[in-house]
Design a protein around this motif. Structure first.
Motif, PDB file in Angstrom:
ATOM      1  N   LEU A  41       0.838  -1.205   0.000  1.00 15.95           N
ATOM      2  CA  LEU A  41       0.000   0.000   0.000  1.00 15.95           C
ATOM      3  C   LEU A  41       0.867   1.247   0.000  1.00 15.95           C
ATOM      4  O   LEU A  41       0.638   2.173  -0.795  1.00 15.95           O
ATOM      5  CB  LEU A  41      -0.928  -0.003   1.217  1.00 15.95           C
ATOM      6  CG  LEU A  41      -1.768   1.258   1.398  1.00 15.95           C
ATOM      7  CD1 LEU A  41      -2.787   1.383   0.274  1.00 15.95           C
ATOM      8  CD2 LEU A  41      -2.443   1.255   2.745  1.00 15.95           C
ATOM      9  N   LEU A  42       1.854   1.270   0.865  1.00 16.18           N
ATOM     10  CA  LEU A  42       2.757   2.435   0.903  1.00 16.18           C
ATOM     11  C   LEU A  42       3.518   2.594  -0.409  1.00 16.18           C
ATOM     12  O   LEU A  42       3.676   3.712  -0.917  1.00 16.18           O
ATOM     13  CB  LEU A  42       3.724   2.303   2.072  1.00 16.18           C
ATOM     14  CG  LEU A  42       3.101   2.433   3.457  1.00 16.18           C
ATOM     15  CD1 LEU A  42       4.135   2.136   4.527  1.00 16.18           C
ATOM     16  CD2 LEU A  42       2.511   3.810   3.646  1.00 16.18           C
ATOM     17  N   PHE A  43       3.979   1.489  -0.963  1.00 18.91           N
ATOM     18  CA  PHE A  43       4.702   1.536  -2.239  1.00 18.91           C
ATOM     19  C   PHE A  43       3.800   2.078  -3.340  1.00 18.91           C
ATOM     20  O   PHE A  43       4.220   2.938  -4.135  1.00 18.91           O
ATOM     21  CB  PHE A  43       5.209   0.135  -2.575  1.00 18.91           C
ATOM     22  CG  PHE A  43       6.086   0.075  -3.775  1.00 18.91           C
ATOM     23  CD1 PHE A  43       7.359   0.639  -3.755  1.00 18.91           C
ATOM     24  CD2 PHE A  43       5.655  -0.555  -4.930  1.00 18.91           C
ATOM     25  CE1 PHE A  43       8.173   0.579  -4.865  1.00 18.91           C
ATOM     26  CE2 PHE A  43       6.462  -0.616  -6.035  1.00 18.91           C
ATOM     27  CZ  PHE A  43       7.725  -0.049  -6.015  1.00 18.91           C
ATOM     28  N   CYS A  44       2.560   1.627  -3.380  1.00 16.52           N
ATOM     29  CA  CYS A  44       1.610   2.084  -4.396  1.00 16.52           C
ATOM     30  C   CYS A  44       1.303   3.580  -4.223  1.00 16.52           C
ATOM     31  O   CYS A  44       1.283   4.329  -5.202  1.00 16.52           O
ATOM     32  CB  CYS A  44       0.326   1.268  -4.293  1.00 16.52           C
ATOM     33  SG  CYS A  44      -0.940   1.727  -5.476  1.00 16.52           S
ATOM     34  N   VAL A  45       1.092   4.001  -2.991  1.00 16.67           N
ATOM     35  CA  VAL A  45       0.788   5.419  -2.738  1.00 16.67           C
ATOM     36  C   VAL A  45       1.978   6.293  -3.112  1.00 16.67           C
ATOM     37  O   VAL A  45       1.819   7.355  -3.720  1.00 16.67           O
ATOM     38  CB  VAL A  45       0.369   5.623  -1.262  1.00 16.67           C
ATOM     39  CG1 VAL A  45       0.327   7.100  -0.905  1.00 16.67           C
ATOM     40  CG2 VAL A  45      -0.985   4.987  -1.007  1.00 16.67           C
ATOM     41  N   VAL A  46       3.189   5.839  -2.792  1.00 15.85           N
ATOM     42  CA  VAL A  46       4.385   6.619  -3.131  1.00 15.85           C
ATOM     43  C   VAL A  46       4.550   6.721  -4.643  1.00 15.85           C
ATOM     44  O   VAL A  46       4.808   7.813  -5.180  1.00 15.85           O
ATOM     45  CB  VAL A  46       5.639   6.012  -2.471  1.00 15.85           C
ATOM     46  CG1 VAL A  46       6.910   6.585  -3.060  1.00 15.85           C
ATOM     47  CG2 VAL A  46       5.608   6.241  -0.975  1.00 15.85           C
ATOM     48  N   LEU A  47       4.394   5.595  -5.337  1.00  9.70           N
ATOM     49  CA  LEU A  47       4.521   5.642  -6.799  1.00  9.70           C
ATOM     50  C   LEU A  47       3.440   6.511  -7.440  1.00  9.70           C
ATOM     51  O   LEU A  47       3.727   7.306  -8.352  1.00  9.70           O
ATOM     52  CB  LEU A  47       4.459   4.233  -7.377  1.00  9.70           C
ATOM     53  CG  LEU A  47       5.714   3.383  -7.196  1.00  9.70           C
ATOM     54  CD1 LEU A  47       5.502   2.016  -7.820  1.00  9.70           C
ATOM     55  CD2 LEU A  47       6.913   4.060  -7.828  1.00  9.70           C
ATOM     56  N   CYS A  48       2.212   6.383  -6.958  1.00 13.79           N
ATOM     57  CA  CYS A  48       1.136   7.210  -7.504  1.00 13.79           C
ATOM     58  C   CYS A  48       1.355   8.692  -7.170  1.00 13.79           C
ATOM     59  O   CYS A  48       1.068   9.560  -7.999  1.00 13.79           O
ATOM     60  CB  CYS A  48      -0.217   6.730  -6.989  1.00 13.79           C
ATOM     61  SG  CYS A  48      -0.724   5.156  -7.694  1.00 13.79           S
ATOM     62  N   SER A  49       1.873   8.957  -5.977  1.00 13.93           N
ATOM     63  CA  SER A  49       2.168  10.349  -5.610  1.00 13.93           C
ATOM     64  C   SER A  49       3.250  10.925  -6.506  1.00 13.93           C
ATOM     65  O   SER A  49       3.155  12.082  -6.956  1.00 13.93           O
ATOM     66  CB  SER A  49       2.614  10.437  -4.157  1.00 13.93           C
ATOM     67  OG  SER A  49       1.600  10.002  -3.308  1.00 13.93           O
ATOM     68  N   LEU A  50       4.284  10.133  -6.771  1.00 16.58           N
ATOM     69  CA  LEU A  50       5.331  10.599  -7.682  1.00 16.58           C
ATOM     70  C   LEU A  50       4.767  10.858  -9.073  1.00 16.58           C
ATOM     71  O   LEU A  50       5.130  11.855  -9.726  1.00 16.58           O
ATOM     72  CB  LEU A  50       6.471   9.582  -7.739  1.00 16.58           C
ATOM     73  CG  LEU A  50       7.351   9.491  -6.497  1.00 16.58           C
ATOM     74  CD1 LEU A  50       8.346   8.347  -6.646  1.00 16.58           C
ATOM     75  CD2 LEU A  50       8.073  10.792  -6.248  1.00 16.58           C
ATOM     76  N   ALA A  51       3.885   9.983  -9.513  1.00 14.78           N
ATOM     77  CA  ALA A  51       3.275  10.181 -10.826  1.00 14.78           C
ATOM     78  C   ALA A  51       2.410  11.448 -10.832  1.00 14.78           C
ATOM     79  O   ALA A  51       2.431  12.220 -11.804  1.00 14.78           O
ATOM     80  CB  ALA A  51       2.443   8.963 -11.205  1.00 14.78           C
ATOM     81  N   VAL A  52       1.665  11.676  -9.740  1.00 15.45           N
ATOM     82  CA  VAL A  52       0.827  12.874  -9.653  1.00 15.45           C
ATOM     83  C   VAL A  52       1.689  14.129  -9.694  1.00 15.45           C
ATOM     84  O   VAL A  52       1.384  15.084 -10.418  1.00 15.45           O
ATOM     85  CB  VAL A  52      -0.036  12.839  -8.366  1.00 15.45           C
ATOM     86  CG1 VAL A  52      -0.645  14.200  -8.064  1.00 15.45           C
ATOM     87  CG2 VAL A  52      -1.124  11.794  -8.495  1.00 15.45           C
ATOM     88  N   PHE A  53       2.776  14.124  -8.931  1.00 17.65           N
ATOM     89  CA  PHE A  53       3.650  15.294  -8.944  1.00 17.65           C
ATOM     90  C   PHE A  53       4.317  15.483 -10.304  1.00 17.65           C
ATOM     91  O   PHE A  53       4.477  16.619 -10.768  1.00 17.65           O
ATOM     92  CB  PHE A  53       4.708  15.185  -7.840  1.00 17.65           C
ATOM     93  CG  PHE A  53       4.134  15.322  -6.464  1.00 17.65           C
ATOM     94  CD1 PHE A  53       3.247  16.346  -6.150  1.00 17.65           C
ATOM     95  CD2 PHE A  53       4.472  14.427  -5.463  1.00 17.65           C
ATOM     96  CE1 PHE A  53       2.715  16.480  -4.879  1.00 17.65           C
ATOM     97  CE2 PHE A  53       3.951  14.549  -4.189  1.00 17.65           C
ATOM     98  CZ  PHE A  53       3.065  15.576  -3.891  1.00 17.65           C
ATOM     99  N   THR A  54       4.690  14.385 -10.923  1.00 16.00           N
ATOM    100  CA  THR A  54       5.320  14.490 -12.242  1.00 16.00           C
ATOM    101  C   THR A  54       4.340  15.072 -13.265  1.00 16.00           C
ATOM    102  O   THR A  54       4.685  16.015 -13.995  1.00 16.00           O
ATOM    103  CB  THR A  54       5.812  13.108 -12.711  1.00 16.00           C
ATOM    104  OG1 THR A  54       6.731  12.599 -11.754  1.00 16.00           O
ATOM    105  CG2 THR A  54       6.477  13.193 -14.068  1.00 16.00           C
TER     106      THR A  54
END
Length: 166
Positions: A41-54
């Protein structure tokens, strides 16, 4: 008779050990699945957050540029990633924890509730085996004490019999 008693105690000790092992295995499955589920869950949220910021950064840069359709597309994808984060958080048990429980228990247990029920059953089996084993040991101890008491009484009777003749 003693051999039969020892064999019964050995058999019940073996069943008790297996029941304890089963409880340990189920608790380990629960702990590991929760840890792995939380990690994913944390890995998914971090990756999605990075994608959102990108995508947000690309959208902000493109919004300042002259080309309107590029930033609009970037903002739509950014909104889609935000929606994915919300779905991942809302469905974390179904997406992360339950599949690991099913995988780790070899498809026997599919959800957290079933794991809890199976753990309770296994703990109950351990309690039953503990009571059975304790009862067998108590009975064997009581039987041994009865034999020792009879031997002691017989010895004192024989000692009193020979002691009075002298």
């Amino acid at each position: 008779m003693d051999n039969e008693l020892i064999e019964r105690i050995k058999t019940e000790a073996t069943v008790y050990g297996k029941a304890l092992g089963n409880v340990g295995k189920l608790k380990l499955i629960g702990i590991v699945s929760r840890v792995l589920g939380l990690f994913l869950l944390l890995f998914c949220v971090v990756l999605c957050s990075l994608a959102v910021f990108t995508f947000g950064a690309v959208a902000a840069i493109d919004a300042m540029s002259a080309y309107m359709p590029v930033w609009a597309a970037a903002l739509i994808i950014c909104a889609a990633y935000l929606l994915l984060i919300v779905i991942a958080i809302a469905c974390r048990k179904q997406l992360f924890i339950h599949p690991f429980i099913a995988l780790m228990s070899k498809q026997l247990i599919a959800s957290q509730e079933q794991l809890d029920i199976e753990t309770l059953k296994a703990e109950h089996e351990v309690e039953l085996q503990t009571v059975k084993l304790q009862t067998r040991v108590d009975n064997a101890t009581r039987e041994l004490n009865a034999y020792i008491s009879m031997a002691t009484r017989a010895w004192s009777w024989v000692a009193n019999l020979f002691g009075k003749k002298k």
